[in-house]
Write a protein that holds these residues in place. Sequence first.
Motif, short mmCIF file in Angstrom:
data_model
loop_
_atom_site.label_atom_id
_atom_site.label_comp_id
_atom_site.label_asym_id
_atom_site.label_seq_id
_atom_site.Cartn_x
_atom_site.Cartn_y
_atom_site.Cartn_z
N MET A 1 -0.54 -11.31 -13.63
CA MET A 1 -1.77 -11.05 -12.66
C MET A 1 -2.90 -10.16 -13.44
N LYS A 2 -4.25 -10.33 -13.05
CA LYS A 2 -5.32 -9.88 -13.64
C LYS A 2 -5.61 -8.99 -12.67
N ALA A 3 -6.29 -7.73 -13.39
CA ALA A 3 -6.84 -6.52 -12.72
C ALA A 3 -7.66 -5.62 -13.44
N ASP A 4 -8.71 -5.36 -13.13
CA ASP A 4 -9.80 -4.43 -13.89
C ASP A 4 -8.93 -3.20 -14.25
N PRO A 5 -8.99 -2.99 -15.92
CA PRO A 5 -8.58 -1.95 -16.52
C PRO A 5 -8.78 -0.52 -15.65
N GLN A 6 -9.95 -0.58 -15.37
CA GLN A 6 -10.13 0.73 -14.43
C GLN A 6 -9.17 0.73 -13.29
N ALA A 7 -9.13 -0.34 -12.36
CA ALA A 7 -8.34 -0.26 -11.33
C ALA A 7 -6.87 0.02 -11.54
N GLN A 8 -6.44 -0.56 -12.76
CA GLN A 8 -4.88 -0.09 -13.18
C GLN A 8 -4.72 1.23 -13.41
N ARG A 9 -5.88 1.89 -14.01
CA ARG A 9 -5.84 3.29 -14.37
C ARG A 9 -5.79 4.12 -12.99
N ARG A 10 -6.48 3.51 -11.92
CA ARG A 10 -6.57 4.25 -10.81
C ARG A 10 -5.03 4.42 -10.00
N LEU A 11 -4.15 3.51 -10.59
CA LEU A 11 -2.92 3.26 -10.02
C LEU A 11 -2.28 4.63 -10.29
N LEU A 12 -2.42 4.94 -11.44
CA LEU A 12 -1.87 6.42 -11.80
C LEU A 12 -2.22 7.60 -10.65
N ASP A 13 -3.30 7.48 -10.30
CA ASP A 13 -3.72 8.52 -9.18
C ASP A 13 -2.96 8.27 -7.85
N ASP B 1 -9.15 0.90 -1.85
CA ASP B 1 -10.59 0.71 -2.78
C ASP B 1 -10.00 -0.19 -4.19
N LEU B 2 -8.72 -0.32 -3.95
CA LEU B 2 -8.15 -1.14 -4.97
C LEU B 2 -7.80 -2.48 -4.60
N PRO B 3 -7.64 -3.77 -5.72
CA PRO B 3 -7.54 -5.01 -4.98
C PRO B 3 -6.08 -5.01 -4.44
N GLU B 4 -6.16 -5.91 -3.49
CA GLU B 4 -5.06 -6.19 -2.43
C GLU B 4 -3.72 -6.52 -3.15
#
Length: 245
Positions: free
Chosen positions: A1-13, A176-179
Amino acid sequence: MKADPQAQRRLLDLQALDTSLAQLAHKRKTLPEYAEVDRLARELSALEDERVRVQVGVDDLDRDIARLEKDIDQVRVRAAKDQQRLDDGAGPARQIEALQHELATLARRQGELEDTELELMEQRESAQGALNEVEQRLATLREKRAELERSRDEALSQIGREEEFRRSGRAPLAGDLPEDLVRLYERSREQTGLGAALLRAGRCGACRLDLNASELNRVKAAPADEVIRCEECGSIMVRTEESGL
Protein backbone atom coordinates in the motif's frame (compact mmCIF):
# COMPACT_ATOMS: atom_id res chain seq x y z
CA MET A 1 0.00 0.00 0.00
CA LYS A 2 1.12 3.53 -0.78
CA ALA A 3 0.45 6.54 1.42
CA ASP A 4 1.97 9.97 1.73
CA PRO A 5 4.75 9.92 4.38
CA GLN A 6 3.13 12.83 6.14
CA ALA A 7 -0.15 10.89 6.35
CA GLN A 8 1.74 7.95 7.78
CA ARG A 9 3.29 10.19 10.44
CA ARG A 10 -0.16 11.42 11.40
CA LEU A 11 -1.08 7.83 12.19
CA LEU A 12 1.13 8.26 15.25
CA ASP A 13 -1.17 11.07 16.44
CA LEU A 14 -4.17 8.85 15.81
CA GLN A 15 -2.52 6.00 17.69
CA ALA A 16 -1.72 8.32 20.59
CA LEU A 17 -5.41 9.22 20.87
CA ASP A 18 -6.47 5.59 20.63
CA THR A 19 -3.90 4.58 23.24
CA SER A 20 -5.20 7.30 25.54
CA LEU A 21 -8.78 6.14 24.98
CA ALA A 22 -7.78 2.55 25.72
CA GLN A 23 -6.09 3.67 28.92
CA LEU A 24 -9.18 5.61 29.95
CA ALA A 25 -11.37 2.57 29.26
CA HIS A 26 -9.09 0.44 31.42
CA LYS A 27 -9.16 3.10 34.13
CA ARG A 28 -12.96 3.12 33.98
CA LYS A 29 -13.09 -0.64 34.54
CA THR A 30 -10.48 -0.74 37.29
CA LEU A 31 -11.37 2.23 39.49
CA PRO A 32 -10.33 1.34 43.07
CA GLU A 33 -13.72 2.58 44.28
CA TYR A 34 -15.39 -0.44 42.66
CA ALA A 35 -13.54 -2.95 44.85
CA GLU A 36 -14.01 -0.84 47.96
CA VAL A 37 -17.74 -0.38 47.35
CA ASP A 38 -18.08 -4.14 46.84
CA ARG A 39 -16.18 -4.80 50.06
CA LEU A 40 -18.39 -2.38 51.97
CA ALA A 41 -21.49 -3.98 50.46
CA ARG A 42 -20.43 -7.36 51.84
CA GLU A 43 -19.59 -5.84 55.20
CA LEU A 44 -22.92 -4.05 55.30
CA SER A 45 -24.77 -7.26 54.45
CA ALA A 46 -23.06 -9.12 57.29
CA LEU A 47 -23.69 -6.24 59.67
CA GLU A 48 -27.34 -6.06 58.65
CA ASP A 49 -27.66 -9.77 59.47
CA GLU A 50 -26.16 -9.04 62.87
CA ARG A 51 -28.56 -6.14 63.36
CA VAL A 52 -31.54 -8.40 62.61
CA ARG A 53 -30.25 -10.99 65.07
CA VAL A 54 -29.78 -8.41 67.83
CA GLN A 55 -33.16 -6.82 67.03
CA VAL A 56 -34.84 -10.21 67.38
CA GLY A 57 -33.24 -10.54 70.81
CA VAL A 58 -34.54 -7.13 71.85
CA ASP A 59 -38.02 -7.94 70.55
CA ASP A 60 -38.04 -11.26 72.42
CA LEU A 61 -37.09 -9.49 75.65
CA ASP A 62 -39.80 -6.87 75.05
CA ARG A 63 -42.39 -9.64 74.70
CA ASP A 64 -41.16 -11.37 77.85
CA ILE A 65 -41.22 -8.10 79.80
CA ALA A 66 -44.72 -7.29 78.53
CA ARG A 67 -45.89 -10.76 79.56
CA LEU A 68 -44.38 -10.33 83.02
CA GLU A 69 -45.97 -6.90 83.42
CA LYS A 70 -49.31 -8.42 82.55
CA ASP A 71 -48.78 -11.18 85.13
CA ILE A 72 -47.72 -8.61 87.74
CA ASP A 73 -50.82 -6.51 87.03
CA GLN A 74 -53.01 -9.59 87.46
CA VAL A 75 -51.35 -10.38 90.80
CA ARG A 76 -51.78 -6.77 91.91
CA VAL A 77 -55.48 -6.77 90.96
CA ARG A 78 -56.02 -10.06 92.78
CA ALA A 79 -54.16 -8.80 95.85
CA ALA A 80 -56.15 -5.56 95.82
CA LYS A 81 -59.42 -7.47 95.79
CA ASP A 82 -58.28 -9.76 98.60
CA GLN A 83 -57.06 -6.78 100.61
CA GLN A 84 -60.40 -5.06 100.13
CA ARG A 85 -62.27 -8.15 101.34
CA LEU A 86 -59.91 -8.38 104.30
CA ASP A 87 -60.39 -4.72 105.14
CA ASP A 88 -64.16 -5.19 105.02
CA GLY A 89 -63.76 -7.84 107.74
CA ALA A 90 -66.71 -9.83 106.46
CA GLY A 91 -66.80 -13.61 106.75
CA PRO A 92 -65.69 -16.20 109.26
CA ALA A 93 -62.22 -16.30 110.78
CA ARG A 94 -61.19 -19.22 108.55
CA GLN A 95 -61.98 -17.17 105.44
CA ILE A 96 -60.05 -14.21 106.79
CA GLU A 97 -57.09 -16.48 107.52
CA ALA A 98 -57.27 -17.83 103.99
CA LEU A 99 -57.26 -14.30 102.59
CA GLN A 100 -54.20 -13.43 104.66
CA HIS A 101 -52.41 -16.55 103.44
CA GLU A 102 -53.29 -15.76 99.82
CA LEU A 103 -52.13 -12.16 100.21
CA ALA A 104 -48.77 -13.40 101.49
CA THR A 105 -48.54 -15.85 98.57
CA LEU A 106 -49.45 -13.10 96.09
CA ALA A 107 -46.86 -10.78 97.62
CA ARG A 108 -44.15 -13.41 97.18
CA ARG A 109 -45.34 -14.10 93.67
CA GLN A 110 -45.29 -10.40 92.83
CA GLY A 111 -41.80 -10.07 94.24
CA GLU A 112 -40.56 -13.00 92.19
CA LEU A 113 -42.15 -11.61 89.04
CA GLU A 114 -40.73 -8.15 89.66
CA ASP A 115 -37.24 -9.59 90.27
CA THR A 116 -37.48 -11.53 87.02
CA GLU A 117 -38.73 -8.43 85.23
CA LEU A 118 -35.81 -6.41 86.61
CA GLU A 119 -33.35 -9.02 85.31
CA LEU A 120 -35.01 -8.96 81.90
CA MET A 121 -34.99 -5.17 81.83
CA GLU A 122 -31.25 -5.20 82.55
CA GLN A 123 -30.77 -7.73 79.75
CA ARG A 124 -32.93 -5.57 77.52
CA GLU A 125 -30.83 -2.49 78.30
CA SER A 126 -27.68 -4.41 77.38
CA ALA A 127 -29.30 -5.76 74.20
CA GLN A 128 -30.49 -2.27 73.24
CA GLY A 129 -26.96 -0.98 73.72
CA ALA A 130 -25.66 -3.68 71.40
CA LEU A 131 -28.37 -2.81 68.88
CA ASN A 132 -27.51 0.89 69.06
CA GLU A 133 -23.85 0.06 68.49
CA VAL A 134 -24.64 -2.08 65.43
CA GLU A 135 -26.95 0.60 64.02
CA GLN A 136 -24.23 3.22 64.52
CA ARG A 137 -21.74 1.04 62.67
CA LEU A 138 -24.29 0.58 59.90
CA ALA A 139 -24.84 4.33 59.64
CA THR A 140 -21.08 4.93 59.50
CA LEU A 141 -20.56 2.29 56.81
CA ARG A 142 -23.50 3.57 54.77
CA GLU A 143 -22.09 7.08 54.83
CA LYS A 144 -18.67 5.75 53.86
CA ARG A 145 -20.23 3.83 50.99
CA ALA A 146 -22.12 6.94 49.88
CA GLU A 147 -18.85 8.93 49.90
CA LEU A 148 -17.14 6.23 47.85
CA GLU A 149 -20.02 6.15 45.38
CA ARG A 150 -19.81 9.92 45.02
CA SER A 151 -16.04 9.64 44.47
CA ARG A 152 -16.60 6.84 41.94
CA ASP A 153 -19.23 8.82 40.07
CA GLU A 154 -17.00 11.90 39.96
CA ALA A 155 -14.10 9.81 38.66
CA LEU A 156 -16.36 8.29 35.99
CA SER A 157 -17.60 11.74 35.05
CA GLN A 158 -14.01 12.98 34.71
CA ILE A 159 -13.08 9.96 32.59
CA GLY A 160 -16.14 10.58 30.44
CA ARG A 161 -15.11 14.18 29.84
CA GLU A 162 -11.59 13.13 28.91
CA GLU A 163 -12.91 10.47 26.56
CA GLU A 164 -15.25 12.94 24.89
CA PHE A 165 -12.39 15.41 24.44
CA ARG A 166 -10.19 12.81 22.76
CA ARG A 167 -12.98 11.44 20.60
CA SER A 168 -13.77 14.96 19.42
CA GLY A 169 -10.19 15.25 18.21
CA ARG A 170 -10.00 11.77 16.75
CA ALA A 171 -12.87 12.06 14.29
CA PRO A 172 -11.46 14.95 12.21
CA LEU A 173 -7.96 13.49 12.37
CA ALA A 174 -9.08 10.13 11.01
CA GLY A 175 -11.32 11.87 8.49
CA ASP A 176 -8.37 13.72 6.96
CA LEU A 177 -6.39 10.54 6.36
CA PRO A 178 -6.75 8.24 3.33
CA GLU A 179 -9.57 5.76 3.88
CA ASP A 180 -7.55 2.72 2.86
CA LEU A 181 -4.76 3.74 5.25
CA VAL A 182 -7.21 4.14 8.10
CA ARG A 183 -8.79 0.76 7.30
CA LEU A 184 -5.37 -0.89 7.43
CA TYR A 185 -4.58 0.92 10.66
CA GLU A 186 -7.87 -0.18 12.26
CA ARG A 187 -7.39 -3.78 11.14
CA SER A 188 -3.90 -3.83 12.56
CA ARG A 189 -5.09 -2.25 15.81
CA GLU A 190 -7.78 -4.89 16.21
CA GLN A 191 -5.24 -7.67 15.67
CA THR A 192 -2.31 -6.35 17.70
CA GLY A 193 -3.64 -3.60 19.94
CA LEU A 194 -1.47 -1.01 18.18
CA GLY A 195 -2.31 0.07 14.67
CA ALA A 196 0.85 2.09 14.12
CA ALA A 197 4.09 2.71 15.96
CA LEU A 198 7.29 4.61 15.40
CA LEU A 199 10.22 2.73 13.96
CA ARG A 200 13.01 4.04 16.20
CA ALA A 201 16.67 3.07 15.87
CA GLY A 202 15.76 -0.06 13.94
CA ARG A 203 13.25 -1.25 16.54
CA CYS A 204 9.50 -1.63 16.12
CA GLY A 205 7.72 0.59 18.64
CA ALA A 206 4.79 -1.82 18.89
CA CYS A 207 6.42 -5.17 19.72
CA ARG A 208 9.74 -3.63 20.89
CA LEU A 209 11.76 -6.04 18.76
CA ASP A 210 14.81 -5.06 16.73
CA LEU A 211 14.53 -5.66 13.02
CA ASN A 212 16.94 -8.27 11.71
CA ALA A 213 19.41 -7.32 9.02
CA SER A 214 17.32 -8.52 6.07
CA GLU A 215 14.20 -6.81 7.36
CA LEU A 216 16.09 -3.62 8.02
CA ASN A 217 17.50 -3.68 4.49
CA ARG A 218 13.99 -4.21 3.13
CA VAL A 219 12.72 -1.19 5.01
CA LYS A 220 15.66 0.94 3.92
CA ALA A 221 15.05 0.05 0.28
CA ALA A 222 11.31 0.76 0.42
CA PRO A 223 10.08 4.05 -1.09
CA ALA A 224 9.10 6.76 1.38
CA ASP A 225 5.43 6.38 0.49
CA GLU A 226 5.44 2.61 1.00
CA VAL A 227 3.43 1.54 4.06
CA ILE A 228 5.69 -0.81 6.01
CA ARG A 229 4.36 -3.37 8.46
CA CYS A 230 6.34 -5.20 11.09
CA GLU A 231 6.87 -8.85 10.19
CA GLU A 232 6.62 -9.82 13.86
CA CYS A 233 3.49 -8.04 15.08
CA GLY A 234 1.86 -6.68 11.93
CA SER A 235 1.69 -3.06 13.11
CA ILE A 236 2.37 -0.24 10.68
CA MET A 237 5.92 1.01 11.24
CA VAL A 238 6.09 4.77 10.70
CA ARG A 239 9.48 5.96 9.51
CA THR A 240 10.95 9.28 10.65
CA GLU A 241 14.39 10.75 11.25
CA GLU A 242 14.49 8.65 14.44
CA SER A 243 14.20 5.36 12.55
CA GLY A 244 17.96 4.99 12.11
CA LEU A 245 17.71 4.09 8.43
